[in-house]
Design an enzyme around this catalytic site. Structure first.
Site, PDB file in Angstrom:
ATOM      1  N   ASP A   1     -29.786  37.765 -10.359  1.00  0.00           N
ATOM      2  CA  ASP A   1     -28.830  36.654 -10.472  1.00  0.00           C
ATOM      3  C   ASP A   1     -29.331  35.501 -11.329  1.00  0.00           C
ATOM      4  O   ASP A   1     -30.516  35.272 -11.497  1.00  0.00           O
ATOM      5  CB  ASP A   1     -28.441  36.131  -9.080  1.00  0.00           C
TER       6      ASP A   1
ATOM      7  N   GLU B   1     -30.578  36.047  -5.292  1.00  0.00           N
ATOM      8  CA  GLU B   1     -31.851  35.505  -4.756  1.00  0.00           C
ATOM      9  C   GLU B   1     -31.764  33.991  -4.622  1.00  0.00           C
ATOM     10  O   GLU B   1     -32.347  33.406  -3.729  1.00  0.00           O
ATOM     11  CB  GLU B   1     -33.019  35.894  -5.681  1.00  0.00           C
TER      12      GLU B   1
HETATM   13 ZN   LIG Z   1     -35.163  30.286  -9.004  1.00  0.00          ZN
HETATM   14 ZN   LIG Z   2     -36.482  33.126  -9.268  1.00  0.00          ZN
END
Ligand SMILES: [Zn+2]
Ligand SMILES: [Zn+2]
Length: 391
Positions: free
Chosen positions: A79, A136
């Site tokens: 991401d 994440e």
């Molecule tokens: Zn980051």
């Molecule tokens: Zn990262």
């Protein structure tokens, strides 16, 4: 070694893939294009592909050319961040308000590079799972993958992760046994006072004064409550109150973040925030309501796997190019959830000098393409060593 020669051969491909992903950033759980690209590459390499875990998650499964019971998982995050990019190079973001400012584009491609090489050579015994996770950056995609049965569907004995690190020379590695990234919890405090005319403070309970005392008293969690050997950060990051220069407001709202490595300190900090806010507010004739939101737990490296990972990093980068005792970071990382389920190690690969703009989450950041084959070589070597063939 050295960088693996075969992987060095496709450095140009890796760079092209990385720049393509960089130009098309997608944020938490929206990584459809990226996931499709990853799945297509894995299939092209002849790797078995599973889609759909945690929505956009992709898992590739590859068996070595010698049978074996052992299994490991290597994880990359896909991401981007919801922020504008200020770079004007050719591969800059084409999606307004989205940017690969944490280098997850590079993480994805380093793992793809290793997958391509390992699919060609299969010089190991057992099974490796290539795990490409969504979200994440705050979305907890790693947690969702675990909750949706990552390690049941893809049985795994050990799990490994890696993040680029600006400030660490390009291609060097670093890590440590034990806590490496912090638990990241949030708190918010609402202080109820009694508003009134700013010229008649004696008829009010001023929530600005109460809140200021709370902010001051919260500093004693680190200085007076927590064991000084252990770490805790309590930062008040927002303080909102009032609407006019001559009105004492009715209430104030504060929020902030708690960073810890130790579970006991994590609980203690939460308890003290509540006691301090409620107690201080009461002492001034007001009241406080405190709410918490749990973030990622601490990322804690397991000793055996970390020693192994850093020894392999040393073989790739050369002796003297691996820092085995890097200071832990108070940042958070949702690989923590995977390390709670399976033993493993999360290490850092140097992205080069942390010159202005080249820090993580900055508008001028870019992943360093020079380290793509270094990271891919580390992954490949890790698989060949941990899943070593019988002699
Ligand atoms: Zn980051
Ligand atoms: Zn990262």
């Amino acid at each position: 070694m050295p960088i693996n020669n075969r992987i060095a051969d496709f450095h140009a491909d890796l760079t092209a893939w990385r720049r393509d992903i960089h130009a098309h950033p997608e944020i938490a759980f929206e990584e459809h294009r990226t996931a499709a690209l990853v799945a297509a590459k894995l299939e092209e390499f002849g790797i078995e592909v599973h889609r759909g875990l945690a929505g956009t998650g992709v898992v590739g499964t590859l068996r070595g050319n010698q049978p074996g019971e052992r299994t490991i998982a290597l994880r990359a995050d896909m991401d981007a961040l919801p922020m504008p990019e200020a770079n004007d190079f050719e591969h800059a973001s084409t999606a307004p308000g989205k940017m690969h400012a944490c280098g997850h584009d590079g993480h994805t491609v380093m793992l793809l590079g290793a997958a391509r090489y390992l699919a060609e050579t299969r010089n190991f015994a057992g099974t490796v799972h290539f795990v490409f996770q969504p979200a994440e950056e705050g979305g907890g995609g790693g947690r969702v993958m675990v909750e949706e049965g990552l390690f049941d569907k893809f049985p795994t004995e050990e799990v490994y992760g890696m993040h680029n690190w600006p400030g660490l020379p390009a291609g060097q590695f670093a890590g440590r046994v034990g806590p490496v990234m912090a638990a990241t919890d949030q708190f918010e405090i609402t202080i109820e006072g009694r508003g009134g005319h700013a010229a008649q403070p004696h008829k009010t309970v001023d929530p600005v004064v109460v809140g200021s005392q709370v902010v001051g008293a919260l500093q004693t969690i680190a200085s007076r409550n927590a064991d000084p050997i252990k770490s805790v950060v309590v930062s008040v990051t927002q303080f909102h109150a009032g609407s006019a220069f001559n009105v004492i407001p009715q209430s104030a709202w504060l929020c902030g973040t708690i960073r810890t490595f130790d579970a006991g300190i994590r609980t203690q900090a939460r308890e003290r925030i509540k006691e301090i806010a409620e107690g201080v507010a009461l002492a001034f004739g007001g009241s406080a309501t405190v709410n918490f939101r749990f973030g990622y737990p601490a990322t804690v490296n397991h000793p055996d796997q970390t020693e192994k990972a850093l020894a392999i990093a040393e073989r790739v980068a050369g002796a003297g190019n691996v820092d085995r005792e890097i200071d832990p970071s108070m940042g958070g990382e949702d690989f923590a959830y995977m390390l709670l389920e399976r033993p493993g190690a999360y290490i850092f690969i140097g992205n080069g000098p942390e010159v202005e703009g080249q820090k993580l989450h900055q508008v001028n950041y870019d992943f360093n393409d020079e380290i793509l084959p270094v990271g891919a070589s580390y992954w490949a070597q890790l698989v060949e060593d941990v899943l070593a063939r019988a002699a």
